[in-house]
Design a protein around this motif. Structure first.
Motif: not given
Length: 388
Positions: A380-388
């Protein structure tokens, strides 16, 4: 005397309408009810979104507190919007009926909806209460459904626009706030905060801050409102330490530096944590008491965020890190903040950190990074990195 309106097959319906009009007129005249369609102040009512209220029927405490004016003051009308799925809407409707039975003057309207656009449009405050039932999965694995909801809410806030304050209350609060932030493009990061005092359990440990202030006040033989700016470091009841460097105590009409009045560092370091821990253990076993305290904490947090804190007073708040005190930039963590009259918070950056406090802060940072790294690769998070 006969009345033509009551003749024919629909006379009962017409009679009911007349009775309803009479009742509404009476209630309006006696100020027991404020209708959202009335003229006057109700037009400026603040729309407050509550998600996940159905997760615990005792969240009625929070809804009632908001409608009583504990969140935005005794003169501000509010419109409560309770959002959930079809199953939740049945529970929510019962809660709404209970609120309506109270005839709360500040409650301009209360709405239950399953429609995303209807729920998120035009709101000024959002309280995210969603929670999941405890199960046998790992400490973070059991929160997958909540994480998914935070991601979806991030997109839902596109209907809202930027002028909304979002308070994350659903556990784990700091991780949920981070997930929401990364998927919420329409709302500035400074408008997303959490209530937390720990990454994984806000309901229990929010009690620590209030209880700490109370214990210090008792030690001073004073009311709790005479203690201000108590700072806590740590994210676990076994590691909390207290920083009184900015704390003040009102003696008579004068505010004094608390350490000079208390002058008992040994009590602060050793006895205060134990006193608070003992009190929390008792309260945490009583769910109803915890929910009442949580309701008060939510209202107080939003009130401070909405109106600001006077005299550069300090409170603790879960916000996005700017790198202060060694907390990795972009993480959500608890910081001491000031809040101006426009409702804008700023992290207090010039507090002198002792070696003991620095160890606590470093441990917090490492624990938060571990949590983030353990879920970063979830699909669910692969398209948006939680930390840059």
């Amino acid at each position: 005397m006969s009345d033509d309106r009551y003749e024919g097959d629909d006379w009962r319906a017409e009679r009911v309408k007349d009775i309803q009009k009479t009742c509404d007129k009476f209630l309006a005249q006696t100020n027991f009810l404020v209708s959202a369609t009335d003229d006057g102040d109700s037009k400026s009512a603040v729309k407050i979104l509550i998600t996940g209220a159905a997760s615990n029927q005792k969240n009625i405490f929070l809804l009632h507190s908001i409608a009583e004016g504990q969140m935005l003051g005794p003169t501000q009308n509010v419109i409560l919007i309770c959002y959930g799925d079809q199953k939740a809407s049945i529970i929510l409707q019962e809660m709404v009926n209970e609120l309506k039975d109270c005839f709360l003057p500040l409650l301009a309207d209360v709405l239950v909806t399953t429609d995303e656009k209807e729920a998120f449009t035009g709101i000024k405050i959002a309280l995210l209460l969603d929670s999941v039932a405890n199960d046998e999965r790992s400490s973070l694995g059991k929160y997958q459904d909540t994480f998914r909801m935070m991601k979806e809410y991030g997109h839902s806030f596109n209907y809202t626009g930027s002028n909304v304050k979002i308070l994350v209350i659903s556990e784990p609060v700091l991780i949920n706030a981070l997930i929401l932030r990364r998927h919420c493009q329409a709302v500035p990061p400074k408008n997303i905060a959490s209530l937390s005092l720990t990454p994984l359990n806000v309901t229990k440990y929010q009690l620590f801050y209030d209880s700490s202030s109370f214990k210090v006040a008792k030690k001073m033989d004073a009311q709790p409102d005479r203690i201000k700016n108590l700072i806590m470091w740590g994210d676990d009841p076994h590691t909390f330490t207290y920083d009184l460097s900015r704390s003040t105590f009102k003696e008579g009409s004068e505010w004094k530096h608390l350490p000079t009045v208390l002058a008992n560092e040994h009590w602060v370091k050793n006895y205060l944590p134990e006193l608070v821990k003992e009190r929390i253990q008792k309260l945490a076993s009583r769910t109803e008491s915890s929910l009442i305290v949580l309701s008060r904490a939510v209202c107080e947090q939003v009130y401070s965020w909405w109106f600001g804190l006077p005299n550069n007073d300090i409170k603790r708040m879960g916000v996005e890190s700017d790198g202060s005190y060694g907390i990795t930039k972009g993480l959500y963590a608890d910081f001491p903040v000031t809040i101006n009259s426009n409702g804008e918070y700023n992290i207090v950056r010039d507090i002198e950190i002792t070696p003991t406090h620095q160890l606590k802060i470093q441990a917090i940072n490492e624990r938060l990074l571990d949590y983030v790294h353990s879920i970063q690769d979830w699909p669910m998070f692969q398209q948006n990195q939680l930390l840059a």
